[in-house]
Design an enzyme around this catalytic site. Structure first.
Site, short mmCIF file in Angstrom:
data_model
loop_
_atom_site.label_atom_id
_atom_site.label_comp_id
_atom_site.label_asym_id
_atom_site.label_seq_id
_atom_site.Cartn_x
_atom_site.Cartn_y
_atom_site.Cartn_z
N HIS A 1 1.36 3.91 -2.88
CA HIS A 1 1.64 5.83 -3.17
C HIS A 1 2.55 6.15 -3.36
O HIS A 1 2.83 7.46 -4.48
CB HIS A 1 1.64 6.12 -2.00
N HIS B 1 1.00 -1.06 -0.19
CA HIS B 1 -0.32 -0.12 0.02
C HIS B 1 0.55 1.13 -0.05
O HIS B 1 0.71 2.32 -0.63
CB HIS B 1 -0.73 -0.15 1.26
N GLU B 2 1.84 1.73 0.97
CA GLU B 2 2.82 2.58 0.59
C GLU B 2 3.71 2.62 -0.56
O GLU B 2 4.15 3.91 -1.12
CB GLU B 2 3.06 2.19 2.05
N GLU C 1 -6.32 6.79 -1.42
CA GLU C 1 -6.66 5.75 -0.57
C GLU C 1 -7.09 3.85 -1.36
O GLU C 1 -6.26 3.51 -1.29
CB GLU C 1 -7.16 5.60 0.67
#
Length: 189
Positions: free
Chosen positions: A98, A94-95, A150
């Site tokens: 980003h 997930h990071e 997100e």
């Protein structure tokens, strides 16, 4: 913000962030383990050759985040909450997402523009407290990614993890664990 600027910004902010979150967690084996998970995920991303840096922060808080330039952080608190490598992979993915989707660069660019605007308005209006008050507003606006960002990071991170061989169920398992943890904290605090 260009990719070179992203790397420069990430490198400049890296030491500040480490200091803010209690330093680097001193366990070389665990650091190598997190970096190996991150490396597997990066290989399955849109930027397989991009030089990411993975850091475990010595903080009991449950948190993970990324800076422009490929700097990804997880806290020891988050590591303690994850029940499996697959759950941790989902969070790290997930990071990474980003960064690959350039959300970190977009957020940083917004912060710079917001700061310039705030400084300009406070000097023109000659209001002593305007800078402080508008700073609070801009910090709240910039404090998190948008819902769309997100959602995109969830989708991309899940794809990176699944392509790296992790269970698709890990993301839901970790999110359930996180919700339970937050409810527990609300009762205790």
């Amino acid at each position: 913000m260009s990719p070179q600027q992203e790397k420069r910004v990430g490198a400049q902010e890296h030491a500040k962030l480490i200091n803010q979150f209690g330093g680097v967690y001193k366990d070389e084996d665990l650091g190598a383990y997190v970096a190996s998970i991150g490396g597997r995920l990066v290989t399955n991303s849109e930027l397989p050759d991009y030089p990411f840096t993975f850091t475990i922060l010595n903080s009991p808080k449950v948190n993970a985040f990324a800076l422009p330039g490929g700097y990804v952080y997880v806290t020891r608190g988050l590591l303690a909450l994850a029940n499996s490598e697959a759950e941790l992979a989902y969070v790290i993915g997930h990071e990474i997402a980003h960064v690959t989707a350039r959300h970190t660069a977009q957020r940083y660019s917004r912060a710079v523009v917001s700061e310039i605007g705030r400084t300009f308005l406070s000097s023109i209006l000659d209001l002593r407290d305007f800078g402080f008050i508008s700073g609070l507003g801009s910090q709240m606006y910039l404090a998190s990614f948008s819902r769309d960002q997100e959602s995109e990071a969830d989708m991309l991170g899940r794809r990176y993890a699944v392509n790296a061989g992790y269970s698709v169920n890990a993301s839901g398992n970790f999110l359930n664990q996180l919700v339970s943890y937050k409810k527990f904290q609300e009762k205790v605090l």
